[in-house]
Design an enzyme around this catalytic site. Structure first.
Site, mmCIF file in Angstrom:
data_model
loop_
_atom_site.group_PDB
_atom_site.id
_atom_site.type_symbol
_atom_site.label_atom_id
_atom_site.label_comp_id
_atom_site.label_asym_id
_atom_site.label_seq_id
_atom_site.Cartn_x
_atom_site.Cartn_y
_atom_site.Cartn_z
ATOM 1 N N PRO A 2 0.818 -1.214 0.000
ATOM 2 C CG PRO A 2 -0.268 -1.228 2.063
ATOM 3 C CD PRO A 2 0.626 -2.027 1.194
ATOM 4 C CD GLU A 3 4.201 3.302 -3.479
ATOM 5 O OE1 GLU A 3 4.431 4.506 -3.263
ATOM 6 O OE2 GLU A 3 4.881 2.616 -4.251
#
Ligand SMILES: [Zn+2]
Length: 272
Positions: A2-3
């Protein structure tokens, strides 16, 4: 992994279901995340109300009347909303139950995520106090980035991935932004001109905003009974596309290692 856009979409996906709700039960099934879940978490959180959910860099800040719970999703973590009685999935390590009988579950197969508790403002926690400006804020501007980059020999890609310079730009969005700006990822940060920083700033904001927009269509996934919020498939121009044709010029996308991270770029569109 997850960015920033995925973390922001997570925030938007879960907040309407638990904001303003009181926590009636806390269950830690597995304390062994990247750092152990605070032993007192169950006691501390039971009875408190979530006032709001904020985000700083890739951290979610659950603001309560007593303090802030800080959550990082690590490499493979996700949060989702379940109903009391919904089946537990493997890797659901932590669960909060609210007065509206909703549950917030943290699932993390690789357990690189973490949970922290602080009674000071979340932004002042040791993990966050030296983090640079948010990339989508007005503080993150060309003048700032240009000034910070002078006399820096480090590659421009590593420079923008440095969290002291700017918050939350990971490998994927660093590659994509440099492609949009037409800058070679290995170029020394101190040798990039101001007009090119102008283009890079605009590119960073544009790729992050368009990813967040793309993720908007997945907001309902956070409450699906099978509860695996799809981290959205976003269209990338260079990331993970080694050997494929550049959408702009047709040359094959190249891959190199920079700072031990796979780096994708077009040797023709991205000038040194
Ligand atoms: Zn190209």
């Amino acid at each position: 992994m997850p960015e920033l856009p995925e973390v922001e979409i997570t925030r938007r996906g879960i907040e309407p279901h638990i904001s303003g709700q009181q926590i009636i039960r806390v269950l830690v099934r597995n304390q062994q995340l990247r750092w152990p879940v605070p032993v007192a978490l169950e006691k501390t959180l039971t009875g408190v109300t979530i006032e709001s959910i904020g985000r700083r860099a890739k951290y979610l800040l659950f603001q309560t009347s007593k303090g802030t719970m800080i959550v990082h999703l690590g490499m493979s973590g996700s949060l989702h909303i379940a109903e009391a009685g919904d089946k537990i999935s493997k890797h659901d390590h932590v669960e909060l139950e609210f007065t509206n009988s909703r549950l917030l579950r943290l699932n993390d197969p690789r357990r690189f995520g973490s949970i922290h508790w602080t009674t000071s403002p979340g932004e002042r926690h040791r993990l966050l106090r030296s983090v640079g400006p948010e990339p989508l804020s007005d503080t993150f501007c060309t003048d700032y980035l240009y000034r910070k980059s002078r006399n820096r020999k480090v590659a421009i890609k590593n420079f923008i991935m440095n969290s002291h310079i700017v918050a939350g730009i990971g490998n994927v969005y660093a590659c994509e932004s440099l492609f949009v700006a037409g800058i070679h990822p290995s170029r020394g940060a101190g040798h990039v001109s101001k007009p090119r920083y102008d283009r890079l700033l605009a590119a960073i904001k544009q790729v992050l905003q368009s990813a967040i927009k793309a993720g908007g269509s997945t907001l309902n996934d956070f409450v699906k009974p099978d509860g695996r919020p799809g981290y959205f498939q976003h269209h990338f121009s260079v990331y993970g596309k080694t050997g494929q044709s550049c959408g702009r010029c047709g040359s094959p996308i190249k891959q190199i290692a920079l700072g031990q991270r796979s780096t994708f770029y077009c040797g023709k569109c991205q000038r040194f």
